[in-house]
Enzyme design. Sequence first.
Site, PDB file in Angstrom:
ATOM      1  N   LYS A  38      70.241  38.510  16.843  1.00  8.71           N
ATOM      2  CA  LYS A  38      68.901  38.296  16.185  1.00  8.71           C
ATOM      3  C   LYS A  38      68.328  39.556  15.291  1.00  8.71           C
ATOM      4  CE  LYS A  38      66.506  39.498  20.495  1.00  8.71           C
ATOM      5  NZ  LYS A  38      65.865  38.456  21.632  1.00  8.71           N
ATOM      6  N   ARG A 135      56.270  33.044  28.034  1.00  5.17           N
ATOM      7  CA  ARG A 135      56.534  32.813  26.727  1.00  5.17           C
ATOM      8  C   ARG A 135      56.998  31.380  26.037  1.00  5.17           C
ATOM      9  NH1 ARG A 135      60.960  37.107  23.968  1.00  5.17           N
ATOM     10  NH2 ARG A 135      62.461  35.803  24.993  1.00  5.17           N
ATOM     11  N   HIS A 165      64.348  33.815  30.936  1.00  9.81           N
ATOM     12  CA  HIS A 165      64.373  35.037  30.448  1.00  9.81           C
ATOM     13  C   HIS A 165      63.805  36.314  31.301  1.00  9.81           C
ATOM     14  CE1 HIS A 165      65.356  38.352  27.601  1.00  9.81           C
ATOM     15  NE2 HIS A 165      64.122  38.344  27.320  1.00  9.81           N
ATOM     16  N   ARG A 221      73.578  36.949  28.276  1.00  9.90           N
ATOM     17  CA  ARG A 221      73.396  37.362  26.891  1.00  9.90           C
ATOM     18  C   ARG A 221      73.044  38.779  26.714  1.00  9.90           C
ATOM     19  NH1 ARG A 221      69.619  33.654  29.049  1.00  9.90           N
ATOM     20  NH2 ARG A 221      67.987  35.317  28.897  1.00  9.90           N
ATOM     21  N   CYS A 313      55.738  60.610   5.268  1.00 17.37           N
ATOM     22  CA  CYS A 313      55.218  59.788   4.059  1.00 17.37           C
ATOM     23  C   CYS A 313      56.147  58.641   4.028  1.00 17.37           C
ATOM     24  CB  CYS A 313      55.145  60.567   2.722  1.00 17.37           C
ATOM     25  SG  CYS A 313      54.454  62.396   3.085  1.00 17.37           S
ATOM     26  N   MET A 314      55.703  57.627   2.993  1.00 16.22           N
ATOM     27  CA  MET A 314      56.268  56.531   2.800  1.00 16.22           C
ATOM     28  C   MET A 314      57.804  56.712   2.687  1.00 16.22           C
ATOM     29  SD  MET A 314      55.664  53.106   0.227  1.00 16.22           S
ATOM     30  CE  MET A 314      53.943  52.929   0.926  1.00 16.22           C
ATOM     31  N   ASP A 315      57.978  57.729   1.718  1.00 13.27           N
ATOM     32  CA  ASP A 315      59.531  58.025   1.178  1.00 13.27           C
ATOM     33  C   ASP A 315      60.075  59.304   1.501  1.00 13.27           C
ATOM     34  OD1 ASP A 315      58.760  55.479  -0.160  1.00 13.27           O
ATOM     35  OD2 ASP A 315      57.573  56.889  -1.451  1.00 13.27           O
TER      36      ASP A 315
HETATM   37  C1  LIG Z   1      66.437  39.185  22.964  1.00 14.32           C
HETATM   38  C2  LIG Z   1      66.943  38.430  24.001  1.00 14.32           C
HETATM   39  C3  LIG Z   1      67.863  38.740  24.749  1.00 14.32           C
HETATM   40  C4  LIG Z   1      68.617  39.889  24.564  1.00 14.32           C
HETATM   41  O1  LIG Z   1      67.851  41.102  25.225  1.00 14.32           O
HETATM   42  P1  LIG Z   1      68.485  42.524  25.484  1.00 14.32           P
HETATM   43  O2  LIG Z   1      67.511  43.185  26.182  1.00 14.32           O
HETATM   44  O3  LIG Z   1      68.478  42.931  24.221  1.00 14.32           O
HETATM   45  O4  LIG Z   1      69.685  42.377  25.942  1.00 14.32           O
HETATM   46  C5  LIG Z   1      68.498  37.601  25.626  1.00 14.32           C
HETATM   47  N1  LIG Z   1      67.693  36.491  25.998  1.00 14.32           N
HETATM   48  C6  LIG Z   1      66.742  36.179  25.083  1.00 14.32           C
HETATM   49  C7  LIG Z   1      66.121  34.899  25.288  1.00 14.32           C
HETATM   50  C8  LIG Z   1      66.463  37.055  24.283  1.00 14.32           C
HETATM   51  O5  LIG Z   1      65.229  36.619  23.605  1.00 14.32           O
END
Ligand SMILES: *Cc1c(COP(=O)(O)O)cnc(C)c1O
Length: 395
Positions: A38, A135, A165, A221, A313-315
């Site tokens: 992501k 969440r 999660h 994950r 700064c920005m740049d």
């Molecule tokens: C972002 C995310 C992960 C990965 O988390 P890390 O800490 O980067 O390994 C796994 N599961 C869900 C639902 C997430 O949103």
Amino acid sequence: MKLYSRVYETVDLDAIRHNMEAMKANLKDGTRMIGVVKSDGYGHGAVPVAWAIDPYVWGYAVATVEEGVILRKHGIRKPILVLGVVPYEGYGLLVEHGISSAVFQLKRAERLSSLAVREGKKAVIHLVLDTGMSRIGYPVTEEAAKEAATICGLPGIEVEGLFTHFAKADERDKKATDHQLEQYQKFVAMLADRGITIPMLHCSNSAGILDLQRANLHAVRAGISIYGIYPSGEVDRDTVKLRPAMELKSFISYVKKIGPGTSVSYGGTFTADREMTVATVPVGYGDGYPRNLSGKGEVLIRGQRARILGRVCMDQFMVDVTGIHEAEEEDEVVLIGRQGKEEITVEDLAMAGGGFHYEIVCDIGKRVPRIYLEDGRVIGTKDYFNDCYKGFCRV
Ligand SMILES: *Cc1c(COP(=O)(O)O)cnc(C)c1O
């Protein structure tokens, strides 16, 4: 020949493969890996990362349906799971591209079901359970289990997975995580009581993979660890040795001497109390380099650390090269990564600025071109130098 002469990010795909190997070695045989790519692969580029990790993963996870479609458009054929709630308007894309999504509401499952039936396709979903993040996801209740069972019976819907999660898996104390795992297993049992077995159970994020073997169920994950970054300072760093894949480099644009009493950058938050040599680096928060490093961060020049003077700064920003006598214009400046014997990690930057290491890599902006390395050779690049708008009636 320099590919890019102001600033660039390199991504070492060998490091990424090394990290996948190292994690795999720490997983039970048969535990599948889901590669979380992501936010454009945590700022590393989702597509080249997905290509690199393809042999190691069962599938991929993204945050939005559009991120999933980009992977499909680049030839990724394995399962892709959207970890968040997909707006109704995105359901067409899910079904069209065979992308699975997180679902935990009957009304959404029904909408997806009728669309899938209409299209003569199957919509794959993973049920989400809220065991402590507050969440998204079902609460662990009989009522939720009953509704989940109803979803399992909808036509055109294939419930492939069930996930939750962890909120605190990266902390040393695993009590809260164990409690989440218990709640998760309780829900699995509630479904079993209704005759439902879900093929893919997954809970662990990177912290779980590195530090909590018992949470690694059918799949895990992997996110930040793919990129060679540890989720926190509290996880075990010995079992899985990760290698950071990203480096961020620039070049000195200007070197000068300033006298005592001379202030540097906006607000004059730094004033020299002696003669100093100052180098200007043509990078700023417009590139995603954190402004909170003002007066605090460091870069590497000629293998030595140079401190940031005044505000970023920005740049552009300025660094102290008084002690680096040879420093001159065009010298390489390492903002993240190694130079000689020194290294600056994203954790160092997060610590110095009071920021968050995940955010630093995600925030590297579109103005920074990416260079992909394999065996030390450049195998591809990406930049937005010819980025364009559509739809305007102007030349
Ligand atoms: C972002 C995310 C992960 C990965 O988390 P890390 O800490 O980067 O390994 C796994 N599961 C869900 C639902 C997430 O949103």
